[in-house]
Design a protein around this motif. Structure first.
Motif, PDB file in Angstrom:
ATOM      1  N   MET A   1      -5.490   3.035  -3.057  1.00  0.00           N
ATOM      2  CA  MET A   1      -4.929   4.337  -2.695  1.00  0.00           C
ATOM      3  C   MET A   1      -3.835   4.191  -1.648  1.00  0.00           C
ATOM      4  SD  MET A   1      -6.230   6.907  -4.391  1.00  0.00           S
ATOM      5  CE  MET A   1      -6.167   5.802  -5.805  1.00  0.00           C
ATOM      6  N   GLY A   2      -4.055   3.311  -0.673  1.00  0.00           N
ATOM      7  CA  GLY A   2      -3.048   3.101   0.365  1.00  0.00           C
ATOM      8  C   GLY A   2      -1.746   2.557  -0.183  1.00  0.00           C
ATOM      9  N   VAL A   3      -1.854   1.551  -1.064  1.00  0.00           N
ATOM     10  CA  VAL A   3      -0.651   0.961  -1.664  1.00  0.00           C
ATOM     11  C   VAL A   3       0.079   1.994  -2.520  1.00  0.00           C
ATOM     12  CG1 VAL A   3       0.166  -0.780  -3.298  1.00  0.00           C
ATOM     13  CG2 VAL A   3      -1.559  -1.383  -1.596  1.00  0.00           C
ATOM     14  N   GLN A   4      -0.671   2.739  -3.316  1.00  0.00           N
ATOM     15  CA  GLN A   4      -0.042   3.728  -4.194  1.00  0.00           C
ATOM     16  C   GLN A   4       0.619   4.839  -3.393  1.00  0.00           C
ATOM     17  OE1 GLN A   4      -3.225   4.946  -6.806  1.00  0.00           O
ATOM     18  NE2 GLN A   4      -2.834   3.286  -8.250  1.00  0.00           N
ATOM     19  N   LEU A   5       0.017   5.240  -2.281  1.00  0.00           N
ATOM     20  CA  LEU A   5       0.598   6.310  -1.480  1.00  0.00           C
ATOM     21  C   LEU A   5       1.934   5.872  -0.881  1.00  0.00           C
ATOM     22  CD1 LEU A   5      -1.505   8.630   0.803  1.00  0.00           C
ATOM     23  CD2 LEU A   5       0.867   8.102   1.318  1.00  0.00           C
ATOM     24  N   VAL A   6       1.973   4.665  -0.333  1.00  0.00           N
ATOM     25  CA  VAL A   6       3.236   4.154   0.230  1.00  0.00           C
ATOM     26  C   VAL A   6       4.302   4.040  -0.863  1.00  0.00           C
ATOM     27  CG1 VAL A   6       4.329   2.158   1.316  1.00  0.00           C
ATOM     28  CG2 VAL A   6       2.103   2.958   2.136  1.00  0.00           C
TER      29      VAL A   6
ATOM     30  N   LEU B   1       3.369  11.600   3.572  1.00  0.00           N
ATOM     31  CA  LEU B   1       3.160  10.841   4.806  1.00  0.00           C
ATOM     32  C   LEU B   1       2.201  11.569   5.744  1.00  0.00           C
ATOM     33  CD1 LEU B   1       6.751   9.510   5.619  1.00  0.00           C
ATOM     34  CD2 LEU B   1       4.752   8.158   4.960  1.00  0.00           C
ATOM     35  N   ALA B   2       2.290  12.903   5.774  1.00  0.00           N
ATOM     36  CA  ALA B   2       1.413  13.689   6.645  1.00  0.00           C
ATOM     37  C   ALA B   2      -0.050  13.566   6.247  1.00  0.00           C
ATOM     38  CB  ALA B   2       1.844  15.159   6.626  1.00  0.00           C
ATOM     39  N   VAL B   3      -0.300  13.432   4.951  1.00  0.00           N
ATOM     40  CA  VAL B   3      -1.689  13.342   4.493  1.00  0.00           C
ATOM     41  C   VAL B   3      -2.189  11.898   4.500  1.00  0.00           C
ATOM     42  CG1 VAL B   3      -1.358  12.979   1.997  1.00  0.00           C
ATOM     43  CG2 VAL B   3      -3.252  14.392   2.795  1.00  0.00           C
ATOM     44  N   ALA B   4      -1.292  10.927   4.666  1.00  0.00           N
ATOM     45  CA  ALA B   4      -1.658   9.515   4.529  1.00  0.00           C
ATOM     46  C   ALA B   4      -2.706   9.085   5.544  1.00  0.00           C
ATOM     47  CB  ALA B   4      -0.411   8.635   4.651  1.00  0.00           C
ATOM     48  N   PHE B   5      -2.468   9.357   6.839  1.00  0.00           N
ATOM     49  CA  PHE B   5      -3.396   8.856   7.856  1.00  0.00           C
ATOM     50  C   PHE B   5      -4.762   9.527   7.765  1.00  0.00           C
ATOM     51  CE2 PHE B   5      -5.292   9.106  12.121  1.00  0.00           C
ATOM     52  CZ  PHE B   5      -5.533   7.752  12.322  1.00  0.00           C
ATOM     53  N   PRO B   6      -4.836  10.869   7.729  1.00  0.00           N
ATOM     54  CA  PRO B   6      -6.178  11.466   7.611  1.00  0.00           C
ATOM     55  C   PRO B   6      -6.904  11.054   6.336  1.00  0.00           C
ATOM     56  CG  PRO B   6      -4.446  13.146   7.411  1.00  0.00           C
ATOM     57  CD  PRO B   6      -3.797  11.898   7.888  1.00  0.00           C
ATOM     58  N   LEU B   7      -6.171  10.878   5.249  1.00  0.00           N
ATOM     59  CA  LEU B   7      -6.809  10.443   4.006  1.00  0.00           C
ATOM     60  C   LEU B   7      -7.360   9.030   4.171  1.00  0.00           C
ATOM     61  CD1 LEU B   7      -7.407  10.973   0.977  1.00  0.00           C
ATOM     62  CD2 LEU B   7      -5.190   9.932   0.471  1.00  0.00           C
ATOM     63  N   TRP B   8      -6.548   8.130   4.694  1.00  0.00           N
ATOM     64  CA  TRP B   8      -6.984   6.745   4.885  1.00  0.00           C
ATOM     65  C   TRP B   8      -8.190   6.670   5.815  1.00  0.00           C
ATOM     66  CZ3 TRP B   8      -6.164   2.134   2.734  1.00  0.00           C
ATOM     67  CH2 TRP B   8      -6.521   0.993   3.460  1.00  0.00           C
ATOM     68  N   ARG B   9      -8.193   7.507   6.854  1.00  0.00           N
ATOM     69  CA  ARG B   9      -9.293   7.491   7.825  1.00  0.00           C
ATOM     70  C   ARG B   9     -10.586   8.029   7.228  1.00  0.00           C
ATOM     71  NH1 ARG B   9     -11.185  10.952  11.761  1.00  0.00           N
ATOM     72  NH2 ARG B   9      -9.653  12.530  11.166  1.00  0.00           N
ATOM     73  N   ARG B  10     -10.473   9.017   6.327  1.00  0.00           N
ATOM     74  CA  ARG B  10     -11.669   9.674   5.808  1.00  0.00           C
ATOM     75  C   ARG B  10     -12.215   9.047   4.526  1.00  0.00           C
ATOM     76  NH1 ARG B  10     -12.646  14.937   7.303  1.00  0.00           N
ATOM     77  NH2 ARG B  10     -14.653  14.555   6.273  1.00  0.00           N
ATOM     78  N   LEU B  11     -11.398   8.294   3.798  1.00  0.00           N
ATOM     79  CA  LEU B  11     -11.886   7.730   2.540  1.00  0.00           C
ATOM     80  C   LEU B  11     -13.072   6.807   2.793  1.00  0.00           C
ATOM     81  CD1 LEU B  11      -8.648   6.840   0.512  1.00  0.00           C
ATOM     82  CD2 LEU B  11     -10.316   8.619  -0.008  1.00  0.00           C
TER      83      LEU B  11
ATOM     84  N   ASP C   1     -10.371  -2.939  -4.872  1.00  0.00           N
ATOM     85  CA  ASP C   1     -10.868  -2.040  -3.838  1.00  0.00           C
ATOM     86  C   ASP C   1     -10.115  -0.706  -3.894  1.00  0.00           C
ATOM     87  OD1 ASP C   1     -10.335  -1.105  -0.743  1.00  0.00           O
ATOM     88  OD2 ASP C   1     -12.396  -1.772  -1.091  1.00  0.00           O
ATOM     89  N   ARG C   2     -10.839   0.386  -4.127  1.00  0.00           N
ATOM     90  CA  ARG C   2     -10.190   1.671  -4.335  1.00  0.00           C
ATOM     91  C   ARG C   2      -9.452   2.161  -3.088  1.00  0.00           C
ATOM     92  NH1 ARG C   2     -14.788   3.310  -7.815  1.00  0.00           N
ATOM     93  NH2 ARG C   2     -13.957   3.786  -9.887  1.00  0.00           N
ATOM     94  N   ARG C   3     -10.015   1.935  -1.936  1.00  0.00           N
ATOM     95  CA  ARG C   3      -9.384   2.428  -0.698  1.00  0.00           C
ATOM     96  C   ARG C   3      -8.038   1.743  -0.482  1.00  0.00           C
ATOM     97  NH1 ARG C   3      -9.994   1.523   5.044  1.00  0.00           N
ATOM     98  NH2 ARG C   3      -9.857   3.503   6.187  1.00  0.00           N
ATOM     99  N   ARG C   4      -8.004   0.433  -0.675  1.00  0.00           N
ATOM    100  CA  ARG C   4      -6.748  -0.297  -0.521  1.00  0.00           C
ATOM    101  C   ARG C   4      -5.751   0.113  -1.593  1.00  0.00           C
ATOM    102  NH1 ARG C   4      -7.496  -6.577   0.071  1.00  0.00           N
ATOM    103  NH2 ARG C   4      -8.593  -5.745   1.900  1.00  0.00           N
TER     104      ARG C   4
ATOM    105  N   THR D   1      -3.386  10.984  -8.320  1.00  0.00           N
ATOM    106  CA  THR D   1      -4.205  12.161  -8.623  1.00  0.00           C
ATOM    107  C   THR D   1      -5.492  11.770  -9.335  1.00  0.00           C
ATOM    108  OG1 THR D   1      -2.204  13.495  -8.838  1.00  0.00           O
ATOM    109  CG2 THR D   1      -4.226  14.395  -9.772  1.00  0.00           C
ATOM    110  N   GLN D   2      -5.366  11.063 -10.456  1.00  0.00           N
ATOM    111  CA  GLN D   2      -6.548  10.705 -11.234  1.00  0.00           C
ATOM    112  C   GLN D   2      -7.390   9.653 -10.520  1.00  0.00           C
ATOM    113  OE1 GLN D   2      -7.221  12.679 -13.599  1.00  0.00           O
ATOM    114  NE2 GLN D   2      -5.201  13.642 -13.457  1.00  0.00           N
ATOM    115  N   GLY D   3      -6.743   8.786  -9.744  1.00  0.00           N
ATOM    116  CA  GLY D   3      -7.495   7.817  -8.956  1.00  0.00           C
ATOM    117  C   GLY D   3      -8.360   8.494  -7.909  1.00  0.00           C
TER     118      GLY D   3
END
Length: 397
Positions: free
Chosen positions: A86-91, A183-193, A81-84, A124-126
């Motif tokens: 992205m979340g793991v990679q961001l953390v 961290l600042a971009v994490a929540f809006p990114l997760w919400r909008r993906l 799952d791409r959304r999940r 980035t590429q993901g």
């Protein structure tokens, strides 16, 4: 495994400009992490007692992480799952940035840099593959072009940000600030993906990795566009790797900060090149490719006049970045037209061509500058650009 056997349903048309902007911001911040260290090498050498000859290992560790990401991590987007993901990679990327910021020894520093290169590249590429998969076919070029503009601006701004923050808070402050930005971009990114349908294909990781070789052998568009990317990025790095040499020497004797500012001129070209994706959506990818390669070739004329006019240098930089980024956006738009179940693997393979071209350009230009000076660099860049144009002409059908 047959990559052509599975087709995903198209996503709803009309991706909002806000979501494209979010992809661009997140991609730009992700890629910037990979390049923050370049202006900091002197400080790292001093703090860790590394010789100036050996401090390049910091960059080598980061680039090794980039290569591992393209081969082993980016393809995961076609399996999980791409959304999940992205979340793991961001953390994990935030943790890697903090690891560099608190590194107590050279070993910890190099390990942290490898992870930053791996996770920053994977993010980035993901995200580019995510954006391409979330877009409908008729708007894919626009979406990829917008996201890629964010990547290029992130590349250009990384050195400026790193230099400014390090002057205020030291080199460790750069990585703490970078972690806060992610961290600042994490929540809006997760919400909008957007949620995407799972791809039906390989269920085994190593089968997925092995399938990349099959993709490379079967996909002619990837082969052609990959070679064009290799030549284009070689030309790109022929210029950017050599620029510091004449500008730091008399009669210019510019500081590294002033030399880095010339990179900001490229933002103009990057923003203008984003429209290339829209034209590719309209079926004009080959026309855009030819025009971009002609612009790339012509850019070397004003670049060769640098010692006579800095205005000519600025004009040449704008043309170089415009042609290069327009081709880059068009390349990605065209390779994403088919095989929706393989977008992550396609972008990973495509960017491997980029990495090879960048390395060859950087190696070739320093040798050429030592042998024939700035005029030799410009002849080399023009020759590679001409080769790219001829290759496109021979394969355009």
């Amino acid at each position: 495994m047959n990559d052509t056997s599975t087709q995903l349903p198209d996503c709803p048309t009309g991706m909002s400009s806000g979501l494209v902007f979010m992809f661009a911001i997140a991609s730009g911040l992700s890629v910037a992490n990979v390049y923050y260290a370049l202006p900091l090498l002197d400080a790292l050498a001093r703090d860790f007692g590394i010789s100036h000859a050996a401090v390049g290992g910091v960059v080598t560790a980061t680039q090794l992480g980039c290569g591992l990401a393209l081969l082993l991590v980016v393809p995961l987007g076609d399996l999980v799952d791409r959304r999940r993901l992205m979340g793991v990679q961001l953390v994990a990327l935030v943790a890697a940035l903090l690891m560099v910021g608190v590194a107590p020894s050279t070993v910890w520093l190099l390990a942290g840099m490898l992870l930053v290169g791996l996770l920053g590249t994977a993010m980035t590429q993901g995200l580019i593959a995510y954006a391409a998969s979330a877009a409908s076919p008729e708007e894919r070029g626009r979406v990829v072009g917008g996201t890629q503009s964010g990547v290029f601006i992130g590349l250009l701004m990384a050195r400026v940000f790193s230099g400014a923050v390090s002057d205020l808070a030291g080199w460790r402050g750069v990585y703490f600030c970078a972690a806060l930005l992610m961290l600042a971009v994490a929540f809006p990114l997760w919400r909008r993906l957007p949620a995407l349908p799972r791809t039906a294909g390989a269920t085994d990781y190593w089968a997925l990795i092995a399938s990349m070789l099959i993709l490379l052998m079967q996909d002619r568009v990837l082969q052609i566009r990959g070679v064009l990317a290799l030549l284009m990025f070689a030309a790109f790095n022929i210029f950017w790797s050599a620029l510091v040499l004449p500008l730091s020497a008399p009669p210019f004797a510019f500081s590294h900060t002033a030399i880095g500012a010339f990179g900001l001129v490229g933002v103009v070209g990057a923003l203008a090149a984003a429209r290339a994706g829209r034209w590719a959506d309209q079926g004009r990818g080959q026309v855009v490719s030819g025009a971009a390669l002609v612009i790339l070739l012509l850019s070397w004329l004003p670049l060769s006049w640098m010692h006579s006019s800095l205005i000519a240098l600025v004009v040449g930089i704008v043309l170089l970045d415009l042609g290069g980024q327009a081709l880059h956006v068009t390349n990605q738009s065209m390779i994403f037209r088919s095989r929706p179940e393989a977008h992550s693997r396609l972008v990973g393979l495509y960017m491997l061509f980029y990495a090879v071209g960048s390395g060859l350009g950087a190696i070739g230009t320093t040798a050429m500058y030592a042998w024939a000076g700035w005029s030799g660099v410009c002849w080399l860049g023009a020759g590679v650009s001409l080769l790219a144009l001829l290759f496109w002409w021979a394969t355009r059908r």
